[in-house]
Write an enzyme that holds these catalytic residues in place. Sequence first.
Site, PDB file in Angstrom:
ATOM      1  N   LYS A  27      11.605  19.927  25.560  1.00 16.79           N
ATOM      2  CA  LYS A  27      11.666  18.683  24.769  1.00 16.79           C
ATOM      3  C   LYS A  27      13.024  18.520  24.111  1.00 16.79           C
ATOM      4  CE  LYS A  27       8.270  19.697  21.964  1.00 16.79           C
ATOM      5  NZ  LYS A  27       7.899  21.051  22.413  1.00 16.79           N
ATOM      6  N   ARG A 102       2.036  16.353  16.219  1.00 14.22           N
ATOM      7  CA  ARG A 102       1.476  17.566  16.821  1.00 14.22           C
ATOM      8  C   ARG A 102      -0.014  17.694  16.549  1.00 14.22           C
ATOM      9  NH1 ARG A 102       6.629  20.950  16.985  1.00 14.22           N
ATOM     10  NH2 ARG A 102       6.064  23.044  17.579  1.00 14.22           N
ATOM     11  N   ARG A 146      14.592  33.151  25.220  1.00 10.25           N
ATOM     12  CA  ARG A 146      15.316  32.002  24.666  1.00 10.25           C
ATOM     13  C   ARG A 146      16.311  32.403  23.569  1.00 10.25           C
ATOM     14  NH1 ARG A 146      12.417  26.391  22.955  1.00 10.25           N
ATOM     15  NH2 ARG A 146      11.758  27.404  21.044  1.00 10.25           N
ATOM     16  N   ARG A 179      15.378  32.770  17.584  1.00 10.00           N
ATOM     17  CA  ARG A 179      14.647  32.233  16.443  1.00 10.00           C
ATOM     18  C   ARG A 179      13.531  33.189  16.044  1.00 10.00           C
ATOM     19  NH1 ARG A 179      13.048  26.256  18.143  1.00 10.00           N
ATOM     20  NH2 ARG A 179      11.062  27.103  17.461  1.00 10.00           N
ATOM     21  N   ARG A 190       1.911  30.356  18.879  1.00  9.68           N
ATOM     22  CA  ARG A 190       2.446  28.981  18.995  1.00  9.68           C
ATOM     23  C   ARG A 190       1.821  28.269  20.187  1.00  9.68           C
ATOM     24  NH1 ARG A 190       8.445  29.793  19.581  1.00  9.68           N
ATOM     25  NH2 ARG A 190       8.624  27.533  19.432  1.00  9.68           N
TER      26      ARG A 190
HETATM   27  P1  AMP Z   1       9.484  23.725  16.969  1.00 14.48           P
HETATM   28  O1  AMP Z   1      10.931  24.004  16.771  1.00 14.48           O
HETATM   29  O2  AMP Z   1       9.211  22.291  17.268  1.00 14.48           O
HETATM   30  O3  AMP Z   1       8.838  24.656  17.959  1.00 14.48           O
HETATM   31  O4  AMP Z   1       8.776  23.999  15.561  1.00 14.48           O
HETATM   32  C1  AMP Z   1       8.855  25.271  14.939  1.00 14.48           C
HETATM   33  C2  AMP Z   1       7.718  25.419  13.932  1.00 14.48           C
HETATM   34  O5  AMP Z   1       7.825  24.390  12.913  1.00 14.48           O
HETATM   35  C3  AMP Z   1       6.320  25.229  14.512  1.00 14.48           C
HETATM   36  O6  AMP Z   1       5.823  26.420  15.110  1.00 14.48           O
HETATM   37  C4  AMP Z   1       5.542  24.820  13.270  1.00 14.48           C
HETATM   38  O7  AMP Z   1       5.286  25.938  12.426  1.00 14.48           O
HETATM   39  C5  AMP Z   1       6.538  23.916  12.541  1.00 14.48           C
HETATM   40  N1  AMP Z   1       6.410  22.505  12.965  1.00 14.48           N
HETATM   41  C6  AMP Z   1       7.319  21.764  13.662  1.00 14.48           C
HETATM   42  N2  AMP Z   1       6.892  20.521  13.877  1.00 14.48           N
HETATM   43  C7  AMP Z   1       5.659  20.455  13.305  1.00 14.48           C
HETATM   44  C8  AMP Z   1       4.686  19.435  13.208  1.00 14.48           C
HETATM   45  N3  AMP Z   1       4.875  18.225  13.749  1.00 14.48           N
HETATM   46  N4  AMP Z   1       3.529  19.721  12.544  1.00 14.48           N
HETATM   47  C9  AMP Z   1       3.316  20.918  11.996  1.00 14.48           C
HETATM   48  N5  AMP Z   1       4.189  21.936  12.069  1.00 14.48           N
HETATM   49  C10 AMP Z   1       5.363  21.718  12.719  1.00 14.48           C
END
Ligand code: AMP
Length: 235
Positions: A27, A102, A146, A179, A190
């Site tokens: 994404k 999400r 990653r 990360r 996740r």
């Molecule tokens: P990402 O970088 O999009 O994988 O997000 C990293 C972490 O941020 C996720 O595993 C969640 O803990 C939190 N997070 C990101 N976007 C959301 C969302 N829309 N709703 C809830 N938690 C989020």
Amino acid sequence: MNTQRKLEPVVKNVGPIILLGPPGAGKGTQAKQISARYGIPQISTGDLLRNNVARGTPLGSRAKETMGRGELVSDDLVNQMVDSRLQDEDCARGFILDGYPRTLVQAEWLEDFLEQGGAAGRRCGHPLVMSITVGYNELLQRLSGRLSCPTCGRIYNLNSLPPRVDNLCDVDGSTLITRPDDREEVIAERLKSYERQTLPLVKFYKGRGELLELNGARPAEEIFAEALKAIEHKA
Ligand code: AMP
């Protein structure tokens, strides 16, 4: 090696774009390219949250532990953060939501938001929703190798997309990082959160006739070309 072809930027209104897909589907890579093409912002809730954690803001301290476990942060907190970001003037011509919504609660909140006030105080029509699909084993492999650049956010993969020089970003030379939530024990959680809470959104948007499914197991350029076609068709 990154071999992304540069396209000339195009200035036009493209409206809201939502990128759905599990962690590791690509994404962020697609969002960055679409953002550069149309000059509209990429709004990654994960990046916004990480930025708050790094700055030690109250929002960041509330989100940090939940993120570390690979679980989703509360809907209220994320919706408020998105609400505030979408008021910014740079969202007037369109924006790309990467990693948001999400949950069904977030999707319904966003639907109301777009229908009522809209981004930058303007009504902005129905979103184009693109869901990137990738098989479970492929995702595991991508996430466990990653690396990301803490400066520009570019994503690398030790197996499939290594940087030109070990551990350094091709773009700005920063030292690449893993990360905290790309650690193996967190990755499984996740992916589970995705299946439980985010996958139902595919049905939600399909029901509204707003969904395009993209096969994410192809080279990024091919996916980008298909995404561009859909954006042009809708604009
Ligand atoms: P990402 O970088 O999009 O994988 O997000 C990293 C972490 O941020 C996720 O595993 C969640 O803990 C939190 N997070 C990101 N976007 C959301 C969302 N829309 N709703 C809830 N938690 C989020």
